[in-house]
Design an enzyme around this catalytic site. Structure first.
Site, PDB file in Angstrom:
ATOM      1  N   ASP A   1       0.851  -1.198   0.000  1.00  0.00           N
ATOM      2  CA  ASP A   1       0.000   0.000   0.000  1.00  0.00           C
ATOM      3  C   ASP A   1       0.888   1.251   0.000  1.00  0.00           C
ATOM      4  O   ASP A   1       0.872   2.034   0.937  1.00  0.00           O
ATOM      5  CB  ASP A   1      -0.945   0.008   1.222  1.00  0.00           C
ATOM      6  CG  ASP A   1      -0.218  -0.002   2.560  1.00  0.00           C
ATOM      7  OD1 ASP A   1       0.949  -0.474   2.609  1.00  0.00           O
ATOM      8  OD2 ASP A   1      -0.798   0.486   3.552  1.00  0.00           O
TER       9      ASP A   1
ATOM     10  N   ASN B   1       1.379   0.956  17.156  1.00  0.00           N
ATOM     11  CA  ASN B   1       1.812   2.294  16.735  1.00  0.00           C
ATOM     12  C   ASN B   1       0.615   3.172  16.375  1.00  0.00           C
ATOM     13  O   ASN B   1       0.621   4.362  16.625  1.00  0.00           O
ATOM     14  CB  ASN B   1       2.851   2.248  15.599  1.00  0.00           C
ATOM     15  CG  ASN B   1       2.334   1.567  14.331  1.00  0.00           C
ATOM     16  OD1 ASN B   1       1.230   1.025  14.297  1.00  0.00           O
ATOM     17  ND2 ASN B   1       3.148   1.596  13.287  1.00  0.00           N
TER      18      ASN B   1
ATOM     19  N   ASN C   1      -1.133  -2.029  10.122  1.00  0.00           N
ATOM     20  CA  ASN C   1      -1.624  -2.995   9.126  1.00  0.00           C
ATOM     21  C   ASN C   1      -2.644  -3.968   9.715  1.00  0.00           C
ATOM     22  O   ASN C   1      -3.537  -4.440   9.002  1.00  0.00           O
ATOM     23  CB  ASN C   1      -0.463  -3.780   8.500  1.00  0.00           C
ATOM     24  CG  ASN C   1       0.387  -2.915   7.596  1.00  0.00           C
ATOM     25  OD1 ASN C   1      -0.078  -1.902   7.078  1.00  0.00           O
ATOM     26  ND2 ASN C   1       1.637  -3.303   7.408  1.00  0.00           N
TER      27      ASN C   1
ATOM     28  N   HIS D   1       9.770   0.182   8.146  1.00  0.00           N
ATOM     29  CA  HIS D   1       9.179  -1.103   8.542  1.00  0.00           C
ATOM     30  C   HIS D   1       9.149  -2.130   7.410  1.00  0.00           C
ATOM     31  O   HIS D   1       9.600  -3.262   7.566  1.00  0.00           O
ATOM     32  CB  HIS D   1       7.738  -0.883   9.018  1.00  0.00           C
ATOM     33  CG  HIS D   1       7.584   0.171  10.056  1.00  0.00           C
ATOM     34  ND1 HIS D   1       7.776  -0.066  11.387  1.00  0.00           N
ATOM     35  CD2 HIS D   1       7.249   1.493   9.953  1.00  0.00           C
ATOM     36  CE1 HIS D   1       7.561   1.033  12.082  1.00  0.00           C
ATOM     37  NE2 HIS D   1       7.244   1.992  11.233  1.00  0.00           N
ATOM     38  N   ASP D   2       8.568  -1.727   6.285  1.00  0.00           N
ATOM     39  CA  ASP D   2       8.253  -2.707   5.241  1.00  0.00           C
ATOM     40  C   ASP D   2       9.506  -3.321   4.615  1.00  0.00           C
ATOM     41  O   ASP D   2       9.470  -4.460   4.142  1.00  0.00           O
ATOM     42  CB  ASP D   2       7.391  -2.055   4.151  1.00  0.00           C
ATOM     43  CG  ASP D   2       6.002  -1.716   4.661  1.00  0.00           C
ATOM     44  OD1 ASP D   2       5.620  -2.234   5.733  1.00  0.00           O
ATOM     45  OD2 ASP D   2       5.307  -0.931   3.988  1.00  0.00           O
TER      46      ASP D   2
ATOM     47  N   ASP E   1       7.407   3.675   3.282  1.00  0.00           N
ATOM     48  CA  ASP E   1       8.298   2.540   3.546  1.00  0.00           C
ATOM     49  C   ASP E   1       8.027   1.383   2.595  1.00  0.00           C
ATOM     50  O   ASP E   1       8.919   0.591   2.300  1.00  0.00           O
ATOM     51  CB  ASP E   1       8.239   2.093   5.011  1.00  0.00           C
ATOM     52  CG  ASP E   1       6.846   1.710   5.463  1.00  0.00           C
ATOM     53  OD1 ASP E   1       5.859   2.271   4.947  1.00  0.00           O
ATOM     54  OD2 ASP E   1       6.727   0.834   6.337  1.00  0.00           O
ATOM     55  N   ASP E   2       6.812   1.308   2.062  1.00  0.00           N
ATOM     56  CA  ASP E   2       6.548   0.337   0.986  1.00  0.00           C
ATOM     57  C   ASP E   2       7.448   0.645  -0.208  1.00  0.00           C
ATOM     58  O   ASP E   2       7.996  -0.263  -0.847  1.00  0.00           O
ATOM     59  CB  ASP E   2       5.090   0.416   0.519  1.00  0.00           C
ATOM     60  CG  ASP E   2       4.077   0.221   1.638  1.00  0.00           C
ATOM     61  OD1 ASP E   2       3.945   1.127   2.482  1.00  0.00           O
ATOM     62  OD2 ASP E   2       3.428  -0.838   1.648  1.00  0.00           O
TER      63      ASP E   2
END
Ligand code: BDR
Ligand code: CA
Length: 308
Positions: free
Chosen positions: A9, A158, A166, A234-235, A13-14
């Protein structure tokens, strides 16, 4: 060469996770990118995926849009984190090519059916597409080589104190995925919050030519970078796990996703006392941060050399 299908999405970070995959062409074969409504609405996550495919030189990897919203819940977005477009301060050239025909759920099912045991699913957004794929064709669980997610946490949230974004964005979907019968490789906040673009990491991104046009504003707009701190990407941890699982310590656990709690909806209730039960998850509990950045920066440098 590992085949990966990335459900995402984008999302700052994606984008950095896709860049890691694009810079790892020697080790990863990206068979498809599917999109889901998450950080921002589906038309934006899809437009961002299309722009990233071309900017990152991902070739003719199909980009297929999927679910616009959660299975049951009202929409939760994270545009306060990722900006109105989903990519913060990043401005990419408009893509020339469009999406592939069809729906992400069918793409996931058909891809896995066509190559049983070969494709690792990497899911870094709400799990709506994956849950629907499981419901449509339960054999995806046996056909997938592996499932790696960025999501959840056994220590904290978070989006709120209990839940990671998510999971919170589609808790019922997450519950379906965790209960489906595979062993979910869970890269949660417990480790991803240590994958921080510190100012010294940022210094290594500046010289990366065209790629720096993505990396630097992404890092700067994700959260203001201070001397010793910065945003957690993160991702990228989910892609890094596929590339080198030894970066992470992982512990078997039984994970249940809270769908009924008034204050804890989306919480990944993680029980490391597995006993006689089947562990439905391998939960990352620590990350070798130095080796993580060595791997990520090496991939970014290779990609930068390609992009000029
Ligand atoms: C996750 O939520 C999203 O905002 C990020 O893209 C990442 O997938 C972190 O909690
Ligand atoms: Ca994401």
């Amino acid at each position: 060469m590992k085949k990966v299908l990335i459900d995402c999405d984008p999302g700052i970070d994606d984008a950095l996770a896709l860049a890691l995959a694009a810079g790892s062409q020697d080790a990863l074969d990206v068979v498809g990118v599917t999109t889901v409504g998450g950080n921002v609405d589906l038309p934006l996550t899809t437009a961002n995926a299309l722009a990233l495919r071309e900017f990152l030189d991902l070739g003719d990897v199909p980009v297929t849009p999927g679910s616009a919203g959660a299975l049951l819940r009202h929409t939760v977005r994270a545009d306060h984190v990722h900006g109105a477009t989903g990519l913060g301060g990043v401005v990419l050239p408009a893509p020339e090519r469009g999406v592939s025909e069809g729906h992400a759920v069918d793409f996931i099912v058909d891809s896995l059916r066509a190559a049983p045991g070969e494709i690792t699913l990497v899911a870094v957004g709400p799990l709506t597409n994956l849950a629907l794929a499981v419901r449509k064709e339960p054999r995806v669980v046996e056909w997938a080589r592996d499932l790696v997610i960025m999501g959840g946490s056994y220590t904290r949230g978070n989006h709120n104190p209990a839940a990671e974004f998510n999971m919170l964005a589609d808790p019922e979907a997450a519950a379906i995925v965790f209960e489906a019968g595979w062993t979910v490789k869970m890269m949660g906040l417990d480790v991803t919050l240590s994958a921080v673009v510190t100012s010294s990491v940022l210094d290594r991104m500046w010289p990366l030519g065209r790629l720096a046009d993505l990396l630097v504003p992404a890092a700067q707009s994700y959260k203001p970078v201070t001397a010793d701190d910065g945003p957690a990407i993160h991702d990228a941890c989910a892609v890094a796990y596929v590339l080198d699982p030894s970066l992470f310590t992982c512990v078997p656990a039984v994970v249940n996703v809270e769908t009924a709690g008034l204050y804890t909806r989306g919480m990944t209730v993680t029980d490391f006392e597995v006993g006689d039960r089947r562990a439905n998850a391998l939960v990352a509990t620590s990350l070798d941060v130095k080796r993580f950045w060595d791997l990520v920066m090496a991939a970014y440098e290779r990609l930068a050399a390609r992009l000029g």
